[in-house]
Design a protein around this motif. Sequence first.
Motif, short mmCIF file in Angstrom:
data_model
loop_
_atom_site.label_atom_id
_atom_site.label_comp_id
_atom_site.label_asym_id
_atom_site.label_seq_id
_atom_site.Cartn_x
_atom_site.Cartn_y
_atom_site.Cartn_z
N ARG A 93 -14.31 32.13 84.71
CA ARG A 93 -13.57 33.35 85.04
C ARG A 93 -12.46 33.56 84.01
N ALA A 94 -12.22 34.82 83.69
CA ALA A 94 -11.11 35.18 82.80
C ALA A 94 -10.54 36.51 83.26
N GLN A 95 -9.23 36.64 83.18
CA GLN A 95 -8.57 37.88 83.57
C GLN A 95 -7.28 38.01 82.78
N GLY A 96 -7.10 39.18 82.16
CA GLY A 96 -5.89 39.37 81.40
C GLY A 96 -5.92 40.67 80.62
N SER A 97 -5.30 40.65 79.45
CA SER A 97 -5.20 41.82 78.58
C SER A 97 -5.85 41.48 77.24
N LEU A 98 -6.77 42.34 76.80
CA LEU A 98 -7.56 42.07 75.60
C LEU A 98 -7.41 43.22 74.61
N THR A 99 -7.19 42.88 73.34
CA THR A 99 -7.18 43.85 72.25
C THR A 99 -8.31 43.49 71.30
N PRO A 100 -9.26 44.42 71.05
CA PRO A 100 -10.42 44.05 70.22
C PRO A 100 -10.07 43.74 68.77
N GLN A 101 -9.20 44.55 68.14
CA GLN A 101 -8.92 44.37 66.72
C GLN A 101 -7.52 44.86 66.37
N PRO A 102 -6.69 44.00 65.73
CA PRO A 102 -6.94 42.57 65.58
C PRO A 102 -6.98 41.90 66.94
N PHE A 103 -7.84 40.90 67.06
CA PHE A 103 -8.11 40.30 68.36
C PHE A 103 -6.85 39.69 68.96
N ALA A 104 -6.64 39.96 70.24
CA ALA A 104 -5.54 39.33 70.98
C ALA A 104 -5.96 39.23 72.44
N TYR A 105 -5.59 38.12 73.07
CA TYR A 105 -5.89 37.93 74.49
C TYR A 105 -4.72 37.21 75.13
N GLN A 106 -4.24 37.79 76.21
CA GLN A 106 -3.18 37.18 76.99
C GLN A 106 -3.61 37.20 78.45
N ASN A 125 -2.40 32.65 75.29
CA ASN A 125 -1.71 33.72 74.56
C ASN A 125 -2.17 33.61 73.11
N LEU A 126 -3.23 34.33 72.77
CA LEU A 126 -3.87 34.21 71.47
C LEU A 126 -3.76 35.52 70.71
N ARG A 127 -3.61 35.40 69.38
CA ARG A 127 -3.50 36.60 68.54
C ARG A 127 -4.01 36.28 67.15
N GLN A 128 -4.76 37.21 66.59
CA GLN A 128 -5.28 37.06 65.24
C GLN A 128 -4.25 37.58 64.25
N ASP A 129 -3.90 36.74 63.23
CA ASP A 129 -2.89 37.17 62.26
C ASP A 129 -3.55 37.97 61.13
N LYS A 130 -2.76 38.32 60.11
CA LYS A 130 -3.25 39.17 59.03
C LYS A 130 -4.34 38.51 58.20
N THR A 131 -4.40 37.18 58.22
CA THR A 131 -5.43 36.47 57.46
C THR A 131 -6.71 36.28 58.26
N GLY A 132 -6.71 36.72 59.52
CA GLY A 132 -7.87 36.55 60.38
C GLY A 132 -7.87 35.26 61.16
N THR A 133 -6.82 34.44 61.02
CA THR A 133 -6.72 33.18 61.74
C THR A 133 -6.21 33.42 63.15
N LEU A 134 -6.86 32.78 64.10
CA LEU A 134 -6.46 32.92 65.50
C LEU A 134 -5.35 31.91 65.80
N ARG A 135 -4.23 32.41 66.25
CA ARG A 135 -3.08 31.57 66.55
C ARG A 135 -2.59 31.88 67.97
N GLY A 136 -1.81 30.96 68.52
CA GLY A 136 -1.27 31.21 69.84
C GLY A 136 -0.93 29.93 70.56
N SER A 137 -0.87 30.04 71.88
CA SER A 137 -0.49 28.90 72.70
C SER A 137 -1.28 28.93 74.00
N PHE A 138 -1.30 27.78 74.68
CA PHE A 138 -1.96 27.71 75.98
C PHE A 138 -1.26 26.65 76.82
N SER A 139 -1.42 26.79 78.11
CA SER A 139 -0.88 25.82 79.05
C SER A 139 -1.80 25.77 80.26
#
Length: 232
Positions: free
Chosen positions: A157-170, A207-221
């Motif tokens: 299961r997943a629930q949150g806010s998604l941005t397709p491009q640049p990719f982000a998921y919270q 809390n994930l976000r794709q930076d300008k280089t296309g690398t996925l960065r963020g945090s999780f708990s």
Amino acid sequence: HDIALSLQKLAAPFGATDGIKLARLDLTGIGYNQRQNRAEVGEIKLAGGTVALSRERDGSLSPQALLVAKQPDETNSSPAPEPPPKQKKDDQQALAWLVKQINVSGLNAGFKDNSLTEPASLNLRNIRLATGNLQGPVFKPMPFTFNASYGKHAPIRAQGSLTPQPFAYQGSLSFSRLPISDIDPYLPDNLHVTLMGGTLDSRLRLNLRQDKTGTLRGSFSGNTGLRSFHAV
């Protein structure tokens, strides 16, 4: 006036055995405003079907076959038509578009990874997905809900806010009874460990976000646990 469209038994094959088959596709609330150069769809609904994907030894994915342009027949070619005159910048206006709702239900998906020394298979059953506010040309955050069963008894299961491009998921991600033996083919060859059994449970906040280089960065708990772990 708004337009509605209903299609049944759609199929898009790619490769020898892969492809997409949809039992039913409904589009409602289709409209276009010429003055604003804006297209809109009220809802896209997918009900029932299968998706089969694979990755080959060279790393290519089977859906890429749909993107390969067919080469023209040079033996019977005609001169290319003249391109239309370019519009002035003041007259140009990018197409704005919006899909208010997207609902997917009863979809099964399979992925076979042939790029590994030992091919691996991953399967999701009864996929249910709900999102909306999909718009362009600039993407904005969309509400996102996903439910599926991995294999026979592993709910995801997943629930949150998604941005397709640049990719982000919270949002959240949870799964239970996920068989860890299925990741054994992805372990490095020089790691002399074989995962024989056990299941993985996890509840995470991402809390994930794709930076300008296309690398996925963020945090999780969150929390993760193993059951009946067995490795040799």
